[in-house]
Design a protein around this motif. Structure first.
Motif, short mmCIF file in Angstrom:
data_model
loop_
_atom_site.label_atom_id
_atom_site.label_comp_id
_atom_site.label_asym_id
_atom_site.label_seq_id
_atom_site.Cartn_x
_atom_site.Cartn_y
_atom_site.Cartn_z
N SER A 1 0.97 -1.22 -0.08
CA SER A 1 -0.01 0.02 0.09
C SER A 1 0.74 1.30 -0.06
O SER A 1 0.25 2.31 -0.22
CB SER A 1 -0.89 0.00 1.08
N GLU A 2 2.13 1.24 0.11
CA GLU A 2 3.17 2.13 0.31
C GLU A 2 3.23 2.75 -0.94
O GLU A 2 3.50 1.93 -2.05
CB GLU A 2 4.47 1.88 1.09
N LEU A 3 3.08 4.21 -1.36
CA LEU A 3 3.29 4.85 -2.81
C LEU A 3 4.74 4.96 -3.01
O LEU A 3 5.72 5.05 -2.10
CB LEU A 3 2.76 6.15 -2.56
N PRO A 4 5.25 4.90 -4.03
CA PRO A 4 6.52 5.19 -4.54
C PRO A 4 7.01 6.72 -3.83
O PRO A 4 6.00 7.48 -3.72
CB PRO A 4 6.78 5.14 -5.93
N TYR A 5 8.30 6.68 -3.56
CA TYR A 5 8.74 8.06 -2.94
C TYR A 5 8.25 9.44 -3.89
O TYR A 5 7.99 10.42 -3.05
CB TYR A 5 9.98 7.91 -2.68
N SER A 6 8.32 9.25 -5.15
CA SER A 6 8.19 10.48 -5.89
C SER A 6 6.70 10.91 -5.63
O SER A 6 6.30 11.94 -5.58
CB SER A 6 8.48 10.23 -7.21
N ARG B 1 -4.08 7.15 -14.14
CA ARG B 1 -2.75 7.98 -13.48
C ARG B 1 -2.34 7.31 -12.25
O ARG B 1 -1.05 7.60 -11.94
CB ARG B 1 -2.36 9.33 -13.74
N GLY B 2 -3.32 6.82 -11.62
CA GLY B 2 -3.00 6.03 -10.15
C GLY B 2 -2.85 7.23 -9.12
O GLY B 2 -1.79 7.21 -8.11
N ILE B 3 -3.47 8.60 -9.23
CA ILE B 3 -3.25 9.43 -8.48
C ILE B 3 -4.05 9.55 -7.41
O ILE B 3 -5.40 9.29 -7.46
CB ILE B 3 -3.25 10.88 -9.19
N PRO B 4 -3.41 9.54 -6.02
CA PRO B 4 -4.46 9.71 -4.86
C PRO B 4 -4.95 11.01 -4.69
O PRO B 4 -4.22 11.92 -4.86
CB PRO B 4 -3.54 9.34 -3.77
N TYR B 5 -6.27 11.08 -4.54
CA TYR B 5 -6.98 12.49 -4.30
C TYR B 5 -8.08 12.38 -3.50
O TYR B 5 -8.52 11.12 -2.95
CB TYR B 5 -7.41 12.74 -5.70
N THR B 6 -8.72 13.50 -2.96
CA THR B 6 -9.60 13.72 -2.26
C THR B 6 -10.78 13.82 -3.03
O THR B 6 -10.72 14.97 -3.76
CB THR B 6 -9.50 14.76 -1.10
N SER B 7 -12.12 13.20 -2.87
CA SER B 7 -13.10 13.49 -3.63
C SER B 7 -14.12 14.48 -2.91
O SER B 7 -14.41 13.81 -1.65
CB SER B 7 -13.63 12.27 -4.13
N GLY C 1 4.66 16.50 -10.33
CA GLY C 1 5.42 15.27 -9.80
C GLY C 1 4.59 13.73 -9.94
O GLY C 1 5.26 12.92 -9.55
N TYR C 2 3.52 14.06 -10.32
CA TYR C 2 2.64 12.90 -10.40
C TYR C 2 3.01 12.19 -11.68
O TYR C 2 3.11 12.69 -12.77
CB TYR C 2 1.18 13.02 -10.67
N PRO C 3 3.07 10.67 -11.59
CA PRO C 3 3.11 9.63 -12.77
C PRO C 3 2.14 9.82 -13.92
O PRO C 3 1.10 10.07 -13.62
CB PRO C 3 3.49 8.42 -12.25
N LEU C 4 2.56 9.45 -14.92
CA LEU C 4 1.63 9.36 -16.17
C LEU C 4 0.72 8.32 -16.26
O LEU C 4 -0.23 8.21 -16.54
CB LEU C 4 2.51 9.65 -17.73
N THR C 5 1.30 7.10 -15.67
CA THR C 5 0.54 6.03 -15.38
C THR C 5 0.68 5.36 -14.16
O THR C 5 1.57 5.98 -13.43
CB THR C 5 0.90 4.84 -16.50
N LYS C 6 -0.26 4.41 -13.53
CA LYS C 6 -0.18 3.73 -12.29
C LYS C 6 1.32 3.14 -12.23
O LYS C 6 1.77 2.51 -13.28
CB LYS C 6 -1.22 2.60 -12.12
N MET C 7 1.95 3.33 -11.31
CA MET C 7 3.30 2.79 -10.89
C MET C 7 3.23 1.49 -10.09
O MET C 7 2.17 1.49 -9.26
CB MET C 7 4.15 3.86 -10.31
N ALA C 8 4.05 0.67 -10.25
CA ALA C 8 4.16 -0.47 -9.42
C ALA C 8 4.50 -0.33 -8.13
O ALA C 8 5.23 0.68 -7.70
CB ALA C 8 5.02 -1.70 -10.03
#
Length: 180
Positions: free
Chosen positions: A58-63, A93-99, A147-154
């Motif tokens: 569940s840990e996101l990549p550092y970036s 994009r796999g971006i965590p956000y508040t809805s 700084g968010y990735p273009l696609t979901k990251m592993a």
């Protein structure tokens, strides 16, 4: 015999990974956890579905952690088609956000303050940047700049040193030419 037990354990683990877990509160206020659906009348039902990757972290990549820390993303939306496209972009994009629901009175006040009085949705807030309306190119550009990735990251990327390559095979030798 060990192989039989190992196979059985593997099958059980695979079945459990495909199942969902449920959390609910009964009429007495007791919290229950189960892999089977709760009974009718259960309150505060929550379901967690496990994906195919049971090792997922569940840990996101550092970036991404840094982007979330420096430029948190909030989406003000309702159930419109355009808002659905906005959610799809963030999910892709796999971006965590508040809805935030633009239909809730308390959220409407916050939305008016952010947009200067407008209630037109979707509105994306990236850090202190406010984007009114959905324009995919502008949203992608702003999210990338943050700084968010273009696609979901592993959850964990493999470093090049960890990649194991098959040993190189020598090319087949040509048959010897007849000698004179």
């Amino acid at each position: 015999m060990k192989r039989l037990w190992s196979g059985c354990l593997l099958m059980v683990a695979m079945c459990a990974a495909q199942a969902g877990m449920y959390r609910w509160v009964d009429a007495d206020g007791s919290v229950h956890y189960s892999d089977s659906p709760p009974p009718a009348g259960a309150k505060n039902v929550q379901q967690k579905n496990f994906g195919d990757n049971v090792i997922e972290s569940s840990e996101l990549p550092y970036s991404v952690q840094q982007a979330v820390k420096n430029f948190p993303v909030t989406l003000y939306a309702n159930d419109c088609d355009v808002c659905g496209k906005a959610r799809q972009l963030l999910a892709k994009r796999g971006i965590p956000y508040t809805s935030r629901s633009a239909e809730q009175p308390e959220e409407q006040d916050a939305l008016k303050q952010i947009t200067g009085g407008s209630l037109v949705v979707p509105v994306l807030v990236v850090g202190k940047i406010v984007l009114r309306g959905y324009e995919e190119g502008q949203w992608n550009s702003t999210l990338s700049d943050a700084g968010y990735p273009l696609t979901k990251m592993a959850a964990r990327q493999i470093a090049p040193a960890e990649v194991k390559h098959a040993p190189a095979t020598a090319p087949e030798a040509a048959p010897p030419e007849p000698g004179y």
